[in-house]
Design a protein around this motif. Structure first.
Motif, PDB file in Angstrom:
ATOM      1  N   PHE A 125     -30.453 -22.665  -0.687  1.00 20.24           N
ATOM      2  CA  PHE A 125     -29.563 -21.691  -1.314  1.00 20.24           C
ATOM      3  C   PHE A 125     -28.768 -22.331  -2.452  1.00 20.24           C
ATOM      4  O   PHE A 125     -28.627 -21.729  -3.519  1.00 20.24           O
ATOM      5  CB  PHE A 125     -28.604 -21.081  -0.284  1.00 20.24           C
ATOM      6  N   ARG A 126     -28.261 -23.522  -2.240  1.00 21.60           N
ATOM      7  CA  ARG A 126     -27.505 -24.200  -3.306  1.00 21.60           C
ATOM      8  C   ARG A 126     -28.370 -24.420  -4.544  1.00 21.60           C
ATOM      9  O   ARG A 126     -27.915 -24.257  -5.666  1.00 21.60           O
ATOM     10  CB  ARG A 126     -26.949 -25.528  -2.801  1.00 21.60           C
ATOM     11  N   GLN A 127     -29.611 -24.782  -4.312  1.00 20.77           N
ATOM     12  CA  GLN A 127     -30.516 -25.019  -5.420  1.00 20.77           C
ATOM     13  C   GLN A 127     -30.844 -23.712  -6.148  1.00 20.77           C
ATOM     14  O   GLN A 127     -30.810 -23.654  -7.373  1.00 20.77           O
ATOM     15  CB  GLN A 127     -31.793 -25.668  -4.893  1.00 20.77           C
ATOM     16  N   GLN A 128     -31.136 -22.666  -5.415  1.00 23.04           N
ATOM     17  CA  GLN A 128     -31.515 -21.390  -6.019  1.00 23.04           C
ATOM     18  C   GLN A 128     -30.364 -20.725  -6.780  1.00 23.04           C
ATOM     19  O   GLN A 128     -30.583 -19.987  -7.731  1.00 23.04           O
ATOM     20  CB  GLN A 128     -32.037 -20.418  -4.950  1.00 23.04           C
TER      21      GLN A 128
ATOM     22  N   ILE B  77     -34.753  -9.119   5.255  1.00 27.78           N
ATOM     23  CA  ILE B  77     -35.573  -9.898   4.334  1.00 27.78           C
ATOM     24  C   ILE B  77     -36.390 -10.881   5.156  1.00 27.78           C
ATOM     25  O   ILE B  77     -35.864 -11.523   6.066  1.00 27.78           O
ATOM     26  CB  ILE B  77     -34.690 -10.642   3.308  1.00 27.78           C
ATOM     27  N   THR B  78     -37.667 -10.999   4.828  1.00 25.15           N
ATOM     28  CA  THR B  78     -38.520 -11.909   5.580  1.00 25.15           C
ATOM     29  C   THR B  78     -38.649 -13.259   4.883  1.00 25.15           C
ATOM     30  O   THR B  78     -38.504 -13.360   3.677  1.00 25.15           O
ATOM     31  CB  THR B  78     -39.929 -11.304   5.782  1.00 25.15           C
ATOM     32  N   LYS B  79     -38.890 -14.271   5.704  1.00 27.91           N
ATOM     33  CA  LYS B  79     -39.146 -15.628   5.214  1.00 27.91           C
ATOM     34  C   LYS B  79     -40.621 -15.739   4.894  1.00 27.91           C
ATOM     35  O   LYS B  79     -41.427 -15.130   5.591  1.00 27.91           O
ATOM     36  CB  LYS B  79     -38.750 -16.666   6.262  1.00 27.91           C
TER      37      LYS B  79
ATOM     38  N   GLU C 230     -29.896  -8.172  -5.110  1.00 29.79           N
ATOM     39  CA  GLU C 230     -28.964  -7.543  -4.162  1.00 29.79           C
ATOM     40  C   GLU C 230     -27.534  -8.012  -4.420  1.00 29.79           C
ATOM     41  O   GLU C 230     -26.593  -7.222  -4.407  1.00 29.79           O
ATOM     42  CB  GLU C 230     -29.379  -7.866  -2.725  1.00 29.79           C
ATOM     43  N   ILE C 231     -27.367  -9.290  -4.666  1.00 33.87           N
ATOM     44  CA  ILE C 231     -26.033  -9.820  -4.964  1.00 33.87           C
ATOM     45  C   ILE C 231     -25.498  -9.198  -6.254  1.00 33.87           C
ATOM     46  O   ILE C 231     -24.340  -8.769  -6.306  1.00 33.87           O
ATOM     47  CB  ILE C 231     -26.067 -11.361  -5.061  1.00 33.87           C
ATOM     48  N   GLU C 232     -26.334  -9.115  -7.274  1.00 33.18           N
ATOM     49  CA  GLU C 232     -25.907  -8.515  -8.544  1.00 33.18           C
ATOM     50  C   GLU C 232     -25.495  -7.067  -8.351  1.00 33.18           C
ATOM     51  O   GLU C 232     -24.510  -6.602  -8.922  1.00 33.18           O
ATOM     52  CB  GLU C 232     -27.017  -8.625  -9.591  1.00 33.18           C
TER      53      GLU C 232
ATOM     54  N   ASP D 208     -37.501 -14.308  -0.633  1.00 30.26           N
ATOM     55  CA  ASP D 208     -37.722 -13.912  -2.021  1.00 30.26           C
ATOM     56  C   ASP D 208     -36.351 -13.971  -2.709  1.00 30.26           C
ATOM     57  O   ASP D 208     -35.554 -13.038  -2.605  1.00 30.26           O
ATOM     58  CB  ASP D 208     -38.314 -12.506  -2.074  1.00 30.26           C
ATOM     59  N   PHE D 209     -36.071 -15.069  -3.397  1.00 30.86           N
ATOM     60  CA  PHE D 209     -34.745 -15.253  -3.984  1.00 30.86           C
ATOM     61  C   PHE D 209     -34.478 -14.299  -5.145  1.00 30.86           C
ATOM     62  O   PHE D 209     -33.329 -13.977  -5.412  1.00 30.86           O
ATOM     63  CB  PHE D 209     -34.512 -16.717  -4.372  1.00 30.86           C
TER      64      PHE D 209
END
Length: 132
Positions: free
Chosen positions: A18-21, A108-110, A120-122, A113-114
């Motif tokens: 997550f930090r990287q993405q 969301i499945t693993k 979604e965050i936006e 999908d970043f």
């Protein structure tokens, strides 16, 4: 106003992923991401985060001890305004039904999908600006 996204997953590599993405957004200070490595830790964080700054929570379903599905109604009770999206390796219809019945706004499945997560965050950030 700073907003916080809480990610709950017992796998330590998820934190780095997550930090990287999200490194550009984090550096720009658009929001903060906090990590909880157990459901109990996440519940404590949800209960102690004051104000409306908790924008969104992502939670893994399968964790030792309390599962994400067991955590979900507790979070919804403590902070009903905070949407929760569940993350799972098993995106079958029954898992989706259980998550939605417990109050999740999505599943969301693993592998994650970043691009979908960022969208979604936006969307949530834009809605917050409109209501502010």
């Amino acid at each position: 106003m700073k907003v916080l996204i809480l990610v709950v997953d017992d796998e330590p590599d998820v934190t780095e992923l997550f930090r990287q993405q999200f490194r550009r957004d984090l550096r720009a200070g658009r929001y903060e991401i906090a990590f909880a490595h157990s459901a109990a830790e996440a519940l404590g964080r949800v209960q102690t985060t004051n104000g409306p700054n908790l924008l969104l929570m992502f939670s893994d379903i399968n964790m030792p001890g309390m599962t994400g599905l067991e955590l979900l109604p507790l979070v919804r009770s403590a902070r009903p305004e905070v949407p929760v999206i569940m993350i799972t390796a098993y995106g079958d219809a029954e898992t989706r039904r259980q998550a939605e019945a417990a109050g999740a706004v999505g599943l969301i499945t693993k592998p994650i999908d970043f691009a979908l997560l960022k969208a979604e965050i936006e969307r949530r950030l834009a809605a917050r600006v409109e209501t502010a």
